[in-house]
Design an enzyme around this catalytic site. Structure first.
Site, PDB file in Angstrom:
ATOM      1  N   GLY A  20       0.821  -1.375  -0.164  1.00  0.00           N
ATOM      2  CA  GLY A  20      -0.016   0.016  -0.012  1.00  0.00           C
ATOM      3  C   GLY A  20       0.786   1.260   0.023  1.00  0.00           C
ATOM      4  O   GLY A  20       1.968   1.187  -0.706  1.00  0.00           O
ATOM      5  N   MET A  28       2.634   2.839   2.327  1.00  0.00           N
ATOM      6  CA  MET A  28       3.752   2.621   2.818  1.00  0.00           C
ATOM      7  C   MET A  28       4.715   1.456   2.235  1.00  0.00           C
ATOM      8  O   MET A  28       5.691   1.621   1.990  1.00  0.00           O
ATOM      9  CB  MET A  28       3.914   2.327   4.461  1.00  0.00           C
ATOM     10  CG  MET A  28       3.434   3.556   5.236  1.00  0.00           C
ATOM     11  SD  MET A  28       4.381   4.585   5.623  1.00  0.00           S
ATOM     12  CE  MET A  28       5.161   3.927   7.099  1.00  0.00           C
ATOM     13  N   ASP A  74       0.775  -8.524  -2.610  1.00  0.00           N
ATOM     14  CA  ASP A  74      -0.394  -7.891  -2.353  1.00  0.00           C
ATOM     15  C   ASP A  74      -1.753  -8.561  -2.824  1.00  0.00           C
ATOM     16  O   ASP A  74      -1.557  -9.196  -3.808  1.00  0.00           O
ATOM     17  CB  ASP A  74      -0.343  -6.245  -2.646  1.00  0.00           C
ATOM     18  CG  ASP A  74      -1.249  -5.520  -2.042  1.00  0.00           C
ATOM     19  OD1 ASP A  74      -0.565  -4.791  -1.033  1.00  0.00           O
ATOM     20  OD2 ASP A  74      -2.359  -5.310  -2.597  1.00  0.00           O
ATOM     21  N   ARG A  75      -2.655  -8.098  -2.262  1.00  0.00           N
ATOM     22  CA  ARG A  75      -3.978  -8.906  -2.517  1.00  0.00           C
ATOM     23  C   ARG A  75      -4.390  -8.030  -3.998  1.00  0.00           C
ATOM     24  O   ARG A  75      -5.244  -8.623  -4.623  1.00  0.00           O
ATOM     25  CB  ARG A  75      -5.227  -8.566  -1.629  1.00  0.00           C
ATOM     26  CG  ARG A  75      -4.998  -9.490  -0.194  1.00  0.00           C
ATOM     27  CD  ARG A  75      -6.272  -9.265   0.432  1.00  0.00           C
ATOM     28  NE  ARG A  75      -6.288  -7.822   1.084  1.00  0.00           N
ATOM     29  CZ  ARG A  75      -7.424  -7.474   1.806  1.00  0.00           C
ATOM     30  NH1 ARG A  75      -8.338  -8.357   2.227  1.00  0.00           N
ATOM     31  NH2 ARG A  75      -7.302  -6.269   2.193  1.00  0.00           N
ATOM     32  N   GLY A  94       5.811   7.983   6.893  1.00  0.00           N
ATOM     33  CA  GLY A  94       4.631   8.403   5.789  1.00  0.00           C
ATOM     34  C   GLY A  94       4.931   8.131   4.405  1.00  0.00           C
ATOM     35  O   GLY A  94       5.697   7.720   3.908  1.00  0.00           O
ATOM     36  N   LYS A 103       7.426   3.014  18.909  1.00  0.00           N
ATOM     37  CA  LYS A 103       6.619   3.580  17.948  1.00  0.00           C
ATOM     38  C   LYS A 103       5.233   4.366  18.630  1.00  0.00           C
ATOM     39  O   LYS A 103       4.665   5.279  18.099  1.00  0.00           O
ATOM     40  CB  LYS A 103       6.356   2.726  16.664  1.00  0.00           C
ATOM     41  CG  LYS A 103       5.302   3.318  15.643  1.00  0.00           C
ATOM     42  CD  LYS A 103       5.991   4.573  14.871  1.00  0.00           C
ATOM     43  CE  LYS A 103       5.484   5.000  13.586  1.00  0.00           C
ATOM     44  NZ  LYS A 103       4.031   5.057  13.641  1.00  0.00           N
ATOM     45  N   TYR A 159       0.587  13.256  18.526  1.00  0.00           N
ATOM     46  CA  TYR A 159      -0.638  13.457  18.731  1.00  0.00           C
ATOM     47  C   TYR A 159      -0.575  14.852  19.486  1.00  0.00           C
ATOM     48  O   TYR A 159      -1.416  15.825  19.161  1.00  0.00           O
ATOM     49  CB  TYR A 159      -1.562  12.843  19.950  1.00  0.00           C
ATOM     50  CG  TYR A 159      -2.166  11.416  19.049  1.00  0.00           C
ATOM     51  CD1 TYR A 159      -1.537  10.762  18.194  1.00  0.00           C
ATOM     52  CD2 TYR A 159      -3.660  11.145  19.523  1.00  0.00           C
ATOM     53  CE1 TYR A 159      -2.381   9.609  17.610  1.00  0.00           C
ATOM     54  CE2 TYR A 159      -4.302  10.037  18.774  1.00  0.00           C
ATOM     55  CZ  TYR A 159      -3.655   9.409  17.689  1.00  0.00           C
ATOM     56  OH  TYR A 159      -4.082   8.164  17.350  1.00  0.00           O
TER      57      TYR A 159
END
Length: 294
Positions: free
Chosen positions: A9, A11, A30-31, A114, A164, A172
């Site tokens: 995906g 990342m 990957d699917r 990211g 992490k 946050y």
């Protein structure tokens, strides 16, 4: 070295590219067949020479568990599984025991960077035995940023994801502080250019940071964040950080308040949460909710 990578995906796909640029061979599954190199985990394992290293980058929880369960039946003693997703550290301990019964090693790795990680590198926090970490080290070296920092063997199994998790809890609170300051500046009549105030802080101030740079990027795209709805999701790690603080009797008032602020964003169109949503989109490509036209 060779690496099997499960999950391509936002990342995982960029990580595959960065590892390949470092000269390593990556076989990805990957699917989504459009991005996959192979069409099953069995085919992926079959193409790797032993001792194999398979890095898992799928959503935490059931998806990670089912992937590790399947790999446990396909891999051989001496192979290593790396969980690079956002799993809870307590799940790492469980996975290590399950794989250890088959003499398969396990390393947990918290990954930060990211959508910018492909070019800038990924900050890595990993946990596991020195023997298992050594088998993965060339991949850690390929993924980390240039220079002496950005990668750490944090401790035993679970330490990587715990580190992490705390990183994300701090994130946050930092985002919340920028968002609260932004809302206050927007509220008063005397400040006529909030975006440029934020931009001025990028040099010479004690609050300059990459998050501040991303806030300025977001304001350049949408000066008053009028296009965004004041809603910000939480990935779970903020909650886990607060729960760990309670378990260890460690006071975390700023991080706890920032988590509760996200809950509040689901009740009203919070101005602060527009900035949080914009920042999450800037650094991680997370989805934002646009205002609907009346």
């Amino acid at each position: 070295m060779e690496l099997g990578l499960v999950g391509l995906g936002k990342m995982g796909g960029n990580m595959r590219e960065r590892i390949r640029r470092a000269g390593h061979t990556v076989i990805g599954y990957d699917r989504n067949p459009d991005v996959a190199d192979v069409h099953s985990l069995e085919e992926l394992v079959g193409k790797l020479k032993g001792p194999r290293v398979v890095w898992v980058m799928v959503p935490a929880g059931a998806a990670t568990q089912s992937t590790i369960d399947e790999l446990a039946e396909l891999l051989s003693p001496g192979d290593v599984v790396v969980d690079g997703g956002n799993s809870r550290w307590t799940d790492d301990e469980k996975h290590a025991v399950e794989l250890g019964l088959k003499e398969i090693g396990f390393v947990d790795c918290g990954v930060s960077g990211g959508v910018w990680g492909l070019e800038n590198g990924y900050a890595l926090m990993y946990g596991g035995s020195a023997e298992n970490v050594a088998k993965v080290q060339p991949i850690f070296d390929a993924l980390k940023p240039e220079g002496d920092f950005g990668s750490v063997h944090a401790g035993k199994v679970g330490a990587g994801h715990f580190a992490k998790m705390v990183h994300n809890g701090i994130e946050y609170a930092m985002m919340q502080a920028y968002a609260e300051g932004w809302e206050l500046l927007e509220k008063v009549d005397s400040v006529t250019d909030v975006r440029e105030v934020f931009r001025s802080w990028q040099e010479g101030t004690v609050i300059r940071s990459w998050l501040l740079d991303l806030a300025v990027n977001a304001l350049d795209d949408d000066e008053h964040l009028d296009k965004l709805r004041g809603f910000a999701a939480d990935s779970g790690e903020g909650r886990w950080t607060v729960e760990a603080a309670i378990d260890n009797a460690v006071p975390l008032p700023a991080i706890t308040a920032s988590l509760f602020a996200r809950f509040a964003s689901r009740q009203d169109d919070s101005p602060q949460m527009k900035m949080i949503a914009a920042l999450r989109n800037q650094f991680g490509g997370h989805a934002v909710e646009s205002k609907t036209e009346n």
